[in-house]
Design a protein around this motif. Structure first.
Motif, PDB file in Angstrom:
ATOM      1  N   TYR A   1      -1.578  25.610  -0.845  1.00 22.48           N
ATOM      2  CA  TYR A   1      -1.646  26.046   0.551  1.00 22.48           C
ATOM      3  C   TYR A   1      -2.977  26.746   0.837  1.00 22.48           C
ATOM      4  O   TYR A   1      -3.645  26.469   1.843  1.00 22.48           O
ATOM      5  CB  TYR A   1      -0.481  26.977   0.866  1.00 22.48           C
ATOM      6  CG  TYR A   1      -0.568  27.604   2.242  1.00 22.48           C
ATOM      7  CD1 TYR A   1      -0.179  26.889   3.370  1.00 22.48           C
ATOM      8  CD2 TYR A   1      -1.071  28.893   2.404  1.00 22.48           C
ATOM      9  CE1 TYR A   1      -0.275  27.448   4.633  1.00 22.48           C
ATOM     10  CE2 TYR A   1      -1.176  29.464   3.668  1.00 22.48           C
ATOM     11  CZ  TYR A   1      -0.773  28.733   4.779  1.00 22.48           C
ATOM     12  OH  TYR A   1      -0.890  29.298   6.031  1.00 22.48           O
ATOM     13  N   LEU A   2      -3.367  27.667  -0.038  1.00 22.87           N
ATOM     14  CA  LEU A   2      -4.608  28.417   0.176  1.00 22.87           C
ATOM     15  C   LEU A   2      -5.828  27.502   0.146  1.00 22.87           C
ATOM     16  O   LEU A   2      -6.763  27.670   0.927  1.00 22.87           O
ATOM     17  CB  LEU A   2      -4.748  29.511  -0.880  1.00 22.87           C
ATOM     18  CG  LEU A   2      -3.713  30.650  -0.795  1.00 22.87           C
ATOM     19  CD1 LEU A   2      -3.850  31.583  -1.993  1.00 22.87           C
ATOM     20  CD2 LEU A   2      -3.873  31.421   0.514  1.00 22.87           C
ATOM     21  N   ARG A   3      -5.799  26.527  -0.749  1.00 24.32           N
ATOM     22  CA  ARG A   3      -6.960  25.634  -0.868  1.00 24.32           C
ATOM     23  C   ARG A   3      -7.072  24.727   0.353  1.00 24.32           C
ATOM     24  O   ARG A   3      -8.185  24.477   0.851  1.00 24.32           O
ATOM     25  CB  ARG A   3      -6.839  24.802  -2.147  1.00 24.32           C
ATOM     26  CG  ARG A   3      -8.130  24.147  -2.588  1.00 24.32           C
ATOM     27  CD  ARG A   3      -8.045  23.703  -4.036  1.00 24.32           C
ATOM     28  NE  ARG A   3      -9.332  23.219  -4.505  1.00 24.32           N
ATOM     29  CZ  ARG A   3      -9.660  21.935  -4.575  1.00 24.32           C
ATOM     30  NH1 ARG A   3      -8.782  21.023  -4.227  1.00 24.32           N
ATOM     31  NH2 ARG A   3     -10.848  21.565  -5.022  1.00 24.32           N
ATOM     32  N   LEU A   4      -5.946  24.237   0.851  1.00 22.88           N
ATOM     33  CA  LEU A   4      -5.989  23.374   2.026  1.00 22.88           C
ATOM     34  C   LEU A   4      -6.297  24.169   3.296  1.00 22.88           C
ATOM     35  O   LEU A   4      -6.875  23.634   4.246  1.00 22.88           O
ATOM     36  CB  LEU A   4      -4.662  22.632   2.189  1.00 22.88           C
ATOM     37  CG  LEU A   4      -4.336  21.585   1.124  1.00 22.88           C
ATOM     38  CD1 LEU A   4      -2.980  20.955   1.405  1.00 22.88           C
ATOM     39  CD2 LEU A   4      -5.413  20.509   1.055  1.00 22.88           C
ATOM     40  N   ALA A   5      -5.886  25.440   3.324  1.00 19.89           N
ATOM     41  CA  ALA A   5      -6.113  26.265   4.516  1.00 19.89           C
ATOM     42  C   ALA A   5      -7.534  26.798   4.594  1.00 19.89           C
ATOM     43  O   ALA A   5      -7.989  27.200   5.670  1.00 19.89           O
ATOM     44  CB  ALA A   5      -5.131  27.436   4.527  1.00 19.89           C
ATOM     45  N   ALA A   6      -8.238  26.813   3.469  1.00 14.95           N
ATOM     46  CA  ALA A   6      -9.604  27.334   3.462  1.00 14.95           C
ATOM     47  C   ALA A   6     -10.507  26.443   4.318  1.00 14.95           C
ATOM     48  O   ALA A   6     -10.386  25.220   4.295  1.00 14.95           O
ATOM     49  CB  ALA A   6     -10.130  27.388   2.028  1.00 14.95           C
ATOM     50  N   PRO A   7     -11.413  27.042   5.093  1.00 14.45           N
ATOM     51  CA  PRO A   7     -12.304  26.228   5.934  1.00 14.45           C
ATOM     52  C   PRO A   7     -13.200  25.347   5.077  1.00 14.45           C
ATOM     53  O   PRO A   7     -13.739  25.782   4.051  1.00 14.45           O
ATOM     54  CB  PRO A   7     -13.122  27.281   6.706  1.00 14.45           C
ATOM     55  CG  PRO A   7     -12.999  28.540   5.898  1.00 14.45           C
ATOM     56  CD  PRO A   7     -11.670  28.486   5.230  1.00 14.45           C
ATOM     57  N   ALA A   8     -13.334  24.100   5.478  1.00 14.78           N
ATOM     58  CA  ALA A   8     -14.159  23.150   4.727  1.00 14.78           C
ATOM     59  C   ALA A   8     -15.631  23.485   4.913  1.00 14.78           C
ATOM     60  O   ALA A   8     -16.058  23.951   5.982  1.00 14.78           O
ATOM     61  CB  ALA A   8     -13.878  21.731   5.193  1.00 14.78           C
ATOM     62  N   ALA A   9     -16.401  23.262   3.863  1.00 15.02           N
ATOM     63  CA  ALA A   9     -17.846  23.478   3.949  1.00 15.02           C
ATOM     64  C   ALA A   9     -18.451  22.499   4.955  1.00 15.02           C
ATOM     65  O   ALA A   9     -18.039  21.333   5.035  1.00 15.02           O
ATOM     66  CB  ALA A   9     -18.477  23.282   2.576  1.00 15.02           C
ATOM     67  N   LYS A  10     -19.396  22.968   5.720  1.00 17.30           N
ATOM     68  CA  LYS A  10     -20.023  22.119   6.724  1.00 17.30           C
ATOM     69  C   LYS A  10     -20.851  21.036   6.030  1.00 17.30           C
ATOM     70  O   LYS A  10     -21.733  21.342   5.227  1.00 17.30           O
ATOM     71  CB  LYS A  10     -20.920  22.962   7.634  1.00 17.30           C
ATOM     72  CG  LYS A  10     -21.467  22.170   8.813  1.00 17.30           C
ATOM     73  CD  LYS A  10     -22.245  23.074   9.756  1.00 17.30           C
ATOM     74  CE  LYS A  10     -22.765  22.271  10.951  1.00 17.30           C
ATOM     75  NZ  LYS A  10     -23.527  23.123  11.887  1.00 17.30           N
ATOM     76  N   PRO A  11     -20.560  19.763   6.322  1.00 18.37           N
ATOM     77  CA  PRO A  11     -21.300  18.691   5.649  1.00 18.37           C
ATOM     78  C   PRO A  11     -22.733  18.611   6.139  1.00 18.37           C
ATOM     79  O   PRO A  11     -23.040  18.936   7.297  1.00 18.37           O
ATOM     80  CB  PRO A  11     -20.516  17.441   6.023  1.00 18.37           C
ATOM     81  CG  PRO A  11     -19.885  17.778   7.328  1.00 18.37           C
ATOM     82  CD  PRO A  11     -19.561  19.249   7.252  1.00 18.37           C
ATOM     83  N   GLU A  12     -23.600  18.166   5.267  1.00 15.57           N
ATOM     84  CA  GLU A  12     -25.008  18.019   5.630  1.00 15.57           C
ATOM     85  C   GLU A  12     -25.230  16.790   6.500  1.00 15.57           C
ATOM     86  O   GLU A  12     -26.098  16.756   7.360  1.00 15.57           O
ATOM     87  CB  GLU A  12     -25.865  17.922   4.359  1.00 15.57           C
ATOM     88  CG  GLU A  12     -27.349  17.837   4.623  1.00 15.57           C
ATOM     89  CD  GLU A  12     -28.149  17.705   3.347  1.00 15.57           C
ATOM     90  OE1 GLU A  12     -28.249  16.578   2.828  1.00 15.57           O
ATOM     91  OE2 GLU A  12     -28.661  18.722   2.865  1.00 15.57           O
ATOM     92  N   ARG A  13     -24.384  15.758   6.284  1.00 15.86           N
ATOM     93  CA  ARG A  13     -24.554  14.512   7.019  1.00 15.86           C
ATOM     94  C   ARG A  13     -23.227  13.764   7.047  1.00 15.86           C
ATOM     95  O   ARG A  13     -22.266  14.148   6.399  1.00 15.86           O
ATOM     96  CB  ARG A  13     -25.641  13.661   6.364  1.00 15.86           C
ATOM     97  CG  ARG A  13     -25.213  13.109   5.016  1.00 15.86           C
ATOM     98  CD  ARG A  13     -26.371  12.513   4.244  1.00 15.86           C
ATOM     99  NE  ARG A  13     -27.027  13.547   3.470  1.00 15.86           N
ATOM    100  CZ  ARG A  13     -27.985  13.320   2.590  1.00 15.86           C
ATOM    101  NH1 ARG A  13     -28.419  12.102   2.415  1.00 15.86           N
ATOM    102  NH2 ARG A  13     -28.522  14.292   1.907  1.00 15.86           N
TER     103      ARG A  13
END
Length: 512
Positions: free
Chosen positions: A205-217
């Motif tokens: 749950y914590l891993r899926l709820a964490a905000p995803a890193a902004k992709p470079e492209r």
């Protein structure tokens, strides 16, 4: 009883995902091993024989119920290959069952009262499942730990402990109800099981709820699922129609306002002829691709045609083709399917009448060199052909230096059976292990896009013809580096083994 318990455990695998069945099958196995003792004093091997037999019957039930669909590949050209149906449907489970027989015998060596025998069973099955990844070419299909990962929420722990650790912990938890007959250890076992399950779910749950890193492209991708009838695939009368159909699917306007694809992916051996025989096909691909577009396609590649009499070698390959119709790069399949793509000990097998057991134009040679593809925008991708995706170590080595994983396959051999769903589950788990998205192109299902957390972004069903268009976020460089380490899985297996050994020693000291 062991056979039925093993067959019941398969309900924990895709597409059923009924993991509760394992809370019945593994306690039954524990109780059966409790009583698996020799009738009279004997040597070590004789003492272990009843436990081995119990484990073997459990494994035979597990693999027969989980792999019966393999026989479908032999029915594509039934006139030629139906005779081998018993060898595939029954023979493969007969052999794989020895791994579970070994696990039960090893567990019996460390067997003790109470929770110690649960630890012994978890360690032994963890070790045998690891051995199954490489012994006799390896076939880690339906690992026991997959039953504890039916949905992305419950897949995230594999990024920490790997499949090795998940196999150990899953058996440890699934076998805990065996303590219902042991009040002295029941509270401790229940507490451990609840704690492990809670930690497993909470981490997910914590891993899926964490905000995803902004992709470079991002890269715009189209996956083509042509739904080719295998009885026609190598028929010279319809090859042009098959090829033209894939060109047409690739050139269609994007759906629902999606951007034009930078990368188009065709499935395994999707080109129904050799490019050396049909160079005009490369010209047609170049004309179909717009400027800057690239095609990754599964093909049969040939080498060795020469006037010197050198035998032609055929490779199951993936190639990248640019907008000029030029083959830019190629990677060959390194882990071939025994009897499906090549014949082990070919000379000996031919003497007894065994040849290739799957319909196809030729036997393949294994590739020796693997390297990443460079996609539009400089993005690196590693390609895995068919069941190469099921080998964690092979995937981890390549994924370490890439940003996308591509899996091309042709699961049409097995029809709408559990096989394609189990294969797709392997792609989901590999995505979580390596923190990378998977782009999967199959001839007739299941094609799809899996994000780095194992969530299915989009997919096509079995037995349909279609395409998927998606804008895929890509990490800046290399894998997303989740805290996955094979070492953690082996450490868990070692600690469980130490606990089982310690409890066994304590029981002996008390008896003395």
């Amino acid at each position: 009883m062991a056979f039925l318990a093993g067959a019941l455990a398969v309900l924990g695998q895709a597409p059923y995902d009924f993991f509760a069945a394992c809370f019945v099958s593994f306690p039954i196995l524990v109780w059966l091993i409790d009583g698996a003792v020799a009738d009279r004093p004997a040597g070590l091997l004789r003492r272990l024989k009843p436990a081995f037999a119990t484990g073997w019957w459990f494994g035979f039930g597990y693999f027969l119920a989980g792999l019966w669909w393999v026989g479908g590949a032999l029915l594509v050209e039934a006139d030629s290959f139906a005779w081998a149906l018993p060898l595939a449907v029954v023979g493969i489970p007969l052999i794989l069952a020895f791994f579970h027989g070994f696990a039960a015998a090893l567990a019996r060596l460390l067997w003790s009262d109470g929770i110690g025998r649960i630890a012994a069973l978890a360690f032994a099955f963890g070790l045998s499942e690891w051995l199954r990844t490489f012994l006799f070419t390896g076939f880690p299909w339906n690992p026991l730990g997959f039953a504890a990962m039916p949905v992305p929420l419950l897949m995230q722990s594999v990024a920490i402990v790997g499949v090795v650790g998940m196999n150990v912990l899953a058996v440890f938890v699934f076998a805990m109800p065996a303590l219902l007959a042991d009040r002295r250890n029941l509270k401790l076992g229940a507490a451990l099981a609840v704690m492990l399950v809670a930690a497993h779910a909470a981490y997910g749950y914590l891993r899926l709820a964490a905000p995803a890193a902004k992709p470079e492209r991002t890269i715009n991708v189209r996956i083509v699922q042509p739904n080719i009838d295998l009885s026609e695939k190598w028929d010279g009368r319809v090859r042009d129609r098959i090829f033209a159909g894939m060109l047409q699917q690739s050139a269609e306007a994007p759906k629902r306002g999606a951007p034009k694809p930078d990368l188009i992916i065709w499935p395994e051996t999707s080109v129904p002829f050799l490019f050396t025989e049909r160079p005009d096909a490369l010209v047609a691909i170049g004309e179909m691709l717009s400027e800057g577009q690239m095609l990754m396609a599964g093909i049969v590649r040939d080498e060795g045609q020469s006037g010197g009499g050198e035998a032609t070698r055929y490779y199951n390959s993936v190639v990248s083709i640019n907008d000029k119709g030029e083959i830019v790069d190629a990677v060959d399949k390194v882990h071939l399917v025994p009897f499906g793509e090549y014949i082990p000990f070919a000379g000996l097998m031919e003497r007894v009448g065994l040849t290739q057991l799957v319909a196809g134009p030729m036997n393949f040679v294994a590739g020796t060199d693997r390297r990443p593809f460079t996609l539009p925008g400089g993005i690196k991708a590693s390609a895995f052909i068919c069941y190469e995706i099921i080998f964690p170590a092979l995937v981890a080595v390549d994924a370490a230096s890439t940003q996308i994983m591509v899996n091309v396959t042709n699961d049409a051999w097995f029809g709408d059976t559990p096989g394609p769903y189990q294969h797709f589950r392997q792609s989901q788990v590999r995505a979580v292990e390596n923190g990378l998205p998977v782009l999967r192109a199959a001839n007739t299902g299941i094609s799809g896009i899996v994000d780095p957390s194992g969530r299915v972004v989009d997919a096509l069903a079995m037995n349909v013809r279609g395409t998927i268009d998606v804008s895929l976020p890509v990490a800046a460089s290399g894998a997303a580096s989740p805290p996955f380490s094979r070492v953690n899985g082996f450490l868990i297996m070692f600690l469980i083994a130490v606990a089982a050994s310690g409890l066994k020693l304590r029981q002996r000291l008390r008896a003395n």
